[in-house]
Every structure is written in structure tokens, then in C-alpha cells.
Design an enzyme around this catalytic site. Sequence first.
Site, PDB file in Angstrom:
ATOM      1  CG  ASN A 148      -2.261   0.724   0.863  1.00 24.89           C
ATOM      2  OD1 ASN A 148      -2.808   0.594  -0.231  1.00 24.89           O
ATOM      3  ND2 ASN A 148      -2.751   1.501   1.807  1.00 24.89           N
ATOM      4  CG  ASP A 189      -6.509   6.547   1.698  1.00 27.13           C
ATOM      5  OD1 ASP A 189      -5.317   6.171   1.640  1.00 27.13           O
ATOM      6  OD2 ASP A 189      -7.392   6.020   0.994  1.00 27.13           O
ATOM      7  CG  ASN A 231      -3.760   4.325   3.604  1.00 29.29           C
ATOM      8  OD1 ASN A 231      -3.304   4.424   2.464  1.00 29.29           O
ATOM      9  ND2 ASN A 231      -4.935   3.773   3.832  1.00 29.29           N
TER      10      ASN A 231
END
Length: 283
Positions: free
Chosen positions: A100, A194, A146
Site C-alpha cells: 500500500n 487515507d 496508509n
Amino acid sequence: MSAPAYEVAVRAEATLGEGPTWDAATGRLLWLDILGSRVHTYDPATGRRTVRSTEQHVGAVKPRAGGGLVLNLRDGVGLLDADGTFRWLYHEPVPGRRANDAAVAPDGALWAGTMRYDEAPGGGTLSRLTGDGTAEVVLDDVAVSNGTGWSPDGRLMYYIDSPTRRVDVFSYADGRVDDRRPFTRIEEGAGFPDGLTVDADGCVWVALWDGGAVRRYTPDGRLDRVITLPTPRVTACAFGGPDLTDLYVTTARVGLTAPHPTAGSLLVVPGAGKGLPQPAFQG
């Protein structure tokens, strides 16, 4: 609390647009589609765009100090040379897990996050990788790793594990973190934090997944600006342009039954603030 209006920099239909990063050496904006396995570039001076497919889901892309790119991929971290040659820097496939978000620290190390596809708590990690391929797991109890960023003086590191609804802050020195504590919390109904970026004033800008907005928080954690956007799945933000005053924002279409026309596009808010120069990966 008001902010300049957004523009569409690149109209696209990215499934999971993410990771905007200004590459000062080339004068272009890097971004990607995680689930589409594509790395995009955009030159705001000319409008020129490129798209490169990757063989795996790609969670982040950052420039390297010697040219080329470093990629946070499903099965590890890879290096892409300027001539297109690819090699693994660190290879560790884990079934059900993917890369990610990632960020480059002031010392040039890559802090790379992972998560499980099912977003299971504790299934993800945050690791620090150096240019020789040395990897150290810093956090091993993460759900959705994130946004990561550093204060202008390099003494603080901000970090988001999205399901916690928090932005946390650590004390940072010499590639090490300690004293984790909450910086701010996102209230119920406002979406999930995020990606993030830190500006030249030390303010923290946070993209809100299912919140349709980017928020700016002062260094003491106070909300002082909201940029409202037309599509709910806002994923990440970064300053770009030659003077680092334009805020680029990525968005996603995944999971939306009736996506707004801008969902999956790269948006920009001209003159939103003043960003910090971002270090390149020293590898």
C-alpha cells in the site's frame, strides 16, 4: 475553512488511484492505480502523460536519487531503472497481502506499508528499507497502512492506519520512531483517513476515503481548512508544480455503484498552500 476550487488535472477512470508524488528532477507528477497495476506520470507544463503497466498490484512509486523509480509492489519492493530495467530490492511474497502507501524519509530510506486484501486487523506492516535492500519491520500490527510524512524539521513522523480513524504522530530521529500518540481523530461519518502530506508550515493535509474531502490540520492538531471534492473516495494528496503550491489529489472508483464523472481522476487545487521538497530514495 474555505479553500480554492479544484480542477481536473487528468481525467481518468482509475480503479484505485493513489500515491501522488512530485518528481522535482523531471518536473512531473507521479501517481498510480493500485488495482489497475499502472504507474502514471503527468507533466503540468506540457500536459504530457505516460502510463506504464506493472506485473503486480503497485502500492506506491517514488523517484530515486540516481534516476528511475522505486516501486512498492505486492510481493516486495522493486527498482525500475531509467532504461526500463527492473530488479527486486526486497522480495517477500505473503499470500493474501499486498503493498500500500509508502514515503521517503529525510534520510532517504523508504517506509513501505502493506495490508491484507481482506483488510484483516494485524495483517499489515510498516517497514523501513534502505538502498542496499535491508528491511526492518517497524510496525507489525497494522490493518491498512496508509499515509506517512515528516515535519519540516524532521523530528516528527505522522502515520495513518486507516481503520483506527486516527492520524498518529511519533518522535523521529536517525531513522527510529518512538512515543506514538494520537495527533487527531476523524469523527464518525466523516470518512476514514487515507493518504497525507505535510506542508512548509508543518500543517498536515489528510485525504478522507468516503469523506469526499481533504482536510488541513495545524501542527497542534486543530482543523483549519477543508477542501470539499465531488467524489467520495479521496485517497491521497501531495504538493507539486515548480513552486510546490498546487495540491494534487488522487481518487478511486472501486466500490461505487454510480461513480461521479471525476471518480478515478487526478484532481488539482491550484495555489492551495506551500509544500515541502520531498527527498528521493537513496537506492
